[in-house]
Design an enzyme around this catalytic site. Sequence first.
Site, PDB file in Angstrom:
ATOM      1  N   ARG A 340       0.852  -1.420  -0.330  1.00 60.28           N
ATOM      2  CA  ARG A 340       0.592   0.145   0.016  1.00 60.28           C
ATOM      3  C   ARG A 340       0.248   0.964   0.256  1.00 60.28           C
ATOM      4  NH1 ARG A 340      -5.290  -1.982   1.918  1.00 60.28           N
ATOM      5  NH2 ARG A 340      -5.350  -3.335   1.085  1.00 60.28           N
ATOM      6  N   GLU A 342       0.603   4.047   1.072  1.00 62.45           N
ATOM      7  CA  GLU A 342      -0.471   5.064   1.330  1.00 62.45           C
ATOM      8  C   GLU A 342       1.036   5.542   2.661  1.00 62.45           C
ATOM      9  OE1 GLU A 342      -3.730   2.736   3.028  1.00 62.45           O
ATOM     10  OE2 GLU A 342      -4.453   3.140   1.193  1.00 62.45           O
ATOM     11  N   ARG A 348      -0.839   1.785  12.572  1.00 64.20           N
ATOM     12  CA  ARG A 348      -1.367   0.582  12.856  1.00 64.20           C
ATOM     13  C   ARG A 348      -1.423   0.342  11.357  1.00 64.20           C
ATOM     14  NH1 ARG A 348      -7.500   0.992  12.729  1.00 64.20           N
ATOM     15  NH2 ARG A 348      -8.038   3.010  11.594  1.00 64.20           N
ATOM     16  N   GLU A 491     -10.078  -2.472  13.470  1.00 65.32           N
ATOM     17  CA  GLU A 491     -10.309  -2.736  12.018  1.00 65.32           C
ATOM     18  C   GLU A 491      -9.566  -4.043  11.856  1.00 65.32           C
ATOM     19  OE1 GLU A 491     -11.297  -1.527   7.860  1.00 65.32           O
ATOM     20  OE2 GLU A 491     -10.780  -3.174   7.322  1.00 65.32           O
ATOM     21  N   ARG A 542      -1.630  -7.141  12.198  1.00 69.20           N
ATOM     22  CA  ARG A 542      -2.916  -6.446  12.693  1.00 69.20           C
ATOM     23  C   ARG A 542      -3.261  -7.661  13.984  1.00 69.20           C
ATOM     24  NH1 ARG A 542      -6.591  -1.979   9.963  1.00 69.20           N
ATOM     25  NH2 ARG A 542      -4.856  -0.813   9.419  1.00 69.20           N
TER      26      ARG A 542
HETATM   27  P1  ATP Z   1      -7.612   0.917   7.059  1.00 68.24           P
HETATM   28  O1  ATP Z   1      -9.162   1.126   7.317  1.00 68.24           O
HETATM   29  O2  ATP Z   1      -7.821   0.263   8.572  1.00 68.24           O
HETATM   30  O3  ATP Z   1      -6.795   1.056   6.815  1.00 68.24           O
HETATM   31  P2  ATP Z   1      -9.059  -0.723   4.434  1.00 68.24           P
HETATM   32  O4  ATP Z   1     -10.204   0.000   5.142  1.00 68.24           O
HETATM   33  O5  ATP Z   1      -7.757   0.485   4.010  1.00 68.24           O
HETATM   34  O6  ATP Z   1      -7.887  -0.397   6.588  1.00 68.24           O
HETATM   35  P3  ATP Z   1      -8.753  -3.364   3.400  1.00 68.24           P
HETATM   36  O7  ATP Z   1      -8.282  -2.890   1.888  1.00 68.24           O
HETATM   37  O8  ATP Z   1     -10.291  -3.249   3.302  1.00 68.24           O
HETATM   38  O9  ATP Z   1      -8.440  -1.713   4.756  1.00 68.24           O
HETATM   39  O10 ATP Z   1      -7.402  -4.241   4.088  1.00 68.24           O
HETATM   40  C1  ATP Z   1      -7.838  -4.901   4.782  1.00 68.24           C
HETATM   41  C2  ATP Z   1      -7.227  -5.787   5.672  1.00 68.24           C
HETATM   42  O11 ATP Z   1      -6.157  -5.573   5.518  1.00 68.24           O
HETATM   43  C3  ATP Z   1      -7.642  -4.222   7.007  1.00 68.24           C
HETATM   44  O12 ATP Z   1      -8.530  -4.903   7.571  1.00 68.24           O
HETATM   45  C4  ATP Z   1      -6.421  -4.798   8.027  1.00 68.24           C
HETATM   46  O13 ATP Z   1      -6.497  -5.430   8.707  1.00 68.24           O
HETATM   47  C5  ATP Z   1      -5.165  -4.707   7.010  1.00 68.24           C
HETATM   48  N1  ATP Z   1      -4.467  -3.609   6.115  1.00 68.24           N
HETATM   49  C6  ATP Z   1      -5.348  -2.553   5.336  1.00 68.24           C
HETATM   50  N2  ATP Z   1      -4.230  -1.658   5.070  1.00 68.24           N
HETATM   51  C7  ATP Z   1      -3.193  -1.510   6.118  1.00 68.24           C
HETATM   52  C8  ATP Z   1      -2.247  -1.122   6.706  1.00 68.24           C
HETATM   53  N3  ATP Z   1      -1.360   0.389   5.905  1.00 68.24           N
HETATM   54  N4  ATP Z   1      -0.668  -2.058   7.187  1.00 68.24           N
HETATM   55  C9  ATP Z   1      -0.801  -3.538   7.514  1.00 68.24           C
HETATM   56  N5  ATP Z   1      -2.812  -3.708   7.604  1.00 68.24           N
HETATM   57  C10 ATP Z   1      -3.319  -3.401   6.824  1.00 68.24           C
END
Ligand code: ATP
Length: 568
Positions: A340, A342, A348, A491, A542
Amino acid sequence: MTTPQDAASAAEGAGISQAASTNEQVEIKQVEELNEDGTPLSDNQKKKRAKALEKERKKAETAAKVAAEKEAREKADVDFSAQNYGALPLNQSQERTGRAYASIAQFNGSRDGEAVFFTARIQTSRSPSAKMVFLTLRNRFDCVQAVLAQAPERVSKQFVKWAASLVPETLVAVEGTLVKSPVPIESATVTVKDAEVRISKLHVISAITTDGPLPFYVDEAVRSDAEVAASQSTDRPMATIGLDTRLDNRVLDLRTVTNQAIFRIQHGVCRLFREYLEDADFIELHTPKLQGAATESGASVFKVSYFKGDAFLAQSPQLAKQMAISADFGRVYEIGPVFRAEDSNTPRHMTEFTGVDLEMAFDEHYHEVLDLLRKLFSFIFQQLPKRYAREFALVKRQYPVPDFEVPDEVPRITFQEAVDMLRADGVEIADNEDFSTEQERRVGALVKEKYHSDFVAIDKYPLAVRPFYTMPDPQNPAVSNSYDFLMRGQEILSGAQRVHDAGLLEKRMAEAGIKPSDMPSYLNAFRSGCPPHAGAGIGLERVVFLMLGLGNIRRASLFPRDPKRLEP
Ligand code: ATP
């Protein structure tokens, strides 16, 4: 004992010839019989000179004697332990002796008198006198106290001196005898409480060759914040080792029993995930991480150069696992890296994490999948502390946290119910908006109060806050067949029924501003007919950091990657 004859012969050996020194004196005497102006010395002057010469002679004699004694002593000091210590030759797999290596974990007082041979790291070293060294020897989780004491014809003083010079973290091969300890060993880090090792042989397998001293010692790195804080008012204040220092020196940090335990628990999560899904007829797949287009959802993707063009690192296995469902694999899962791009500098988020994903074709209703996910997590959370009880206890010593509470049946509430709970609690929240981090935490706390659960499944999120491939609710177009799971109010899982109809998918893509021509293979997978299906994506780190209360996701990642860290 050195005899005068020894001293004389040693003096000779040292090249201090008495004859030579007498000649010198004669020479000096002759030269000095006269004053500088050539006049003869007065009697007084002669007396003074004679006294000075006598002093010189005595000084030379004493020096010769000391040198002779030293040499004689060294000759007498044969190191009878030379074979029993030192550095081993570089292991290039020269031989395979088949010798039995003992495990510190199995040491105890009932094995009193038993000879043992094992490998370990020196965790601490203390030498209260030149005749004795106390070592704490560590092998992964287990530490035993060991002692090396000077003993006639068995342990030479050279051996003891050498052992005392070994620095912590040196990897050694130890031979010795287990000795029952009359009183329990008090040290908190020593796990073998009723026995110690009397060392007879000690060899270095791998030495410490860092430029300077190690940045911290492993036994310092296992202290809890509370222990460090309490020590500040004592005469032995402990150093705080910050997260960045730990991550910069991650290999050393990972050697702590806490980290050994954290990563065994992380392994346990994957193992239990696999175990449950194997029994439910899932298969593990491996989808590509290099992709040709930057699509899927709003999450940013990393662009990498790919021969003459560009490629993108997968932000989830979403598209590939859905295509596998269209390829009739039925029930699939994957544990693999997710990227990601970001710039989220939070406790987290990371830029690379381990995605634990599953996708499943269902018969009638996506709740078949939602229910499987609830049972899967109930299984993981109940089995994990049972199968890894020791690891949980070790982590808790450094990171104290209340036990993770999950009833047999994981509570499931709707998004609207969660909104109502928040509003009843005085929180202001607009309709059809996703929860903020704070609101999510509050939902977690309210669920804990009501359902006595640290874990909750929230169903039916507003369609507007979910990705384009999410199936809308049949009754309410503002809502979707999607869900998130929260652990301690954060989450860990996001999932949904996916759109498996090509026409609806194209419509949803257009609404999200995505051109169907950008995702031809994905769309074609549905044009060729696809079973209804749902799935979920979970962040492994997580789950681990929230369950263990580590306070930061980086502590649950072997070598974390975030916007500021690409090393080690
Ligand atoms: P968040 O809103 O917490 O940034 P997200 O909605 O972007 O998460 P999803 O794209 O739905 O998350 O990803 C599924 C799962 O992957 C999340 O529930 C979380 O457990 C994990 N996750 C997402 N982004 C990250 C990150 N940048 N680092 C670590 N774990 C992540």
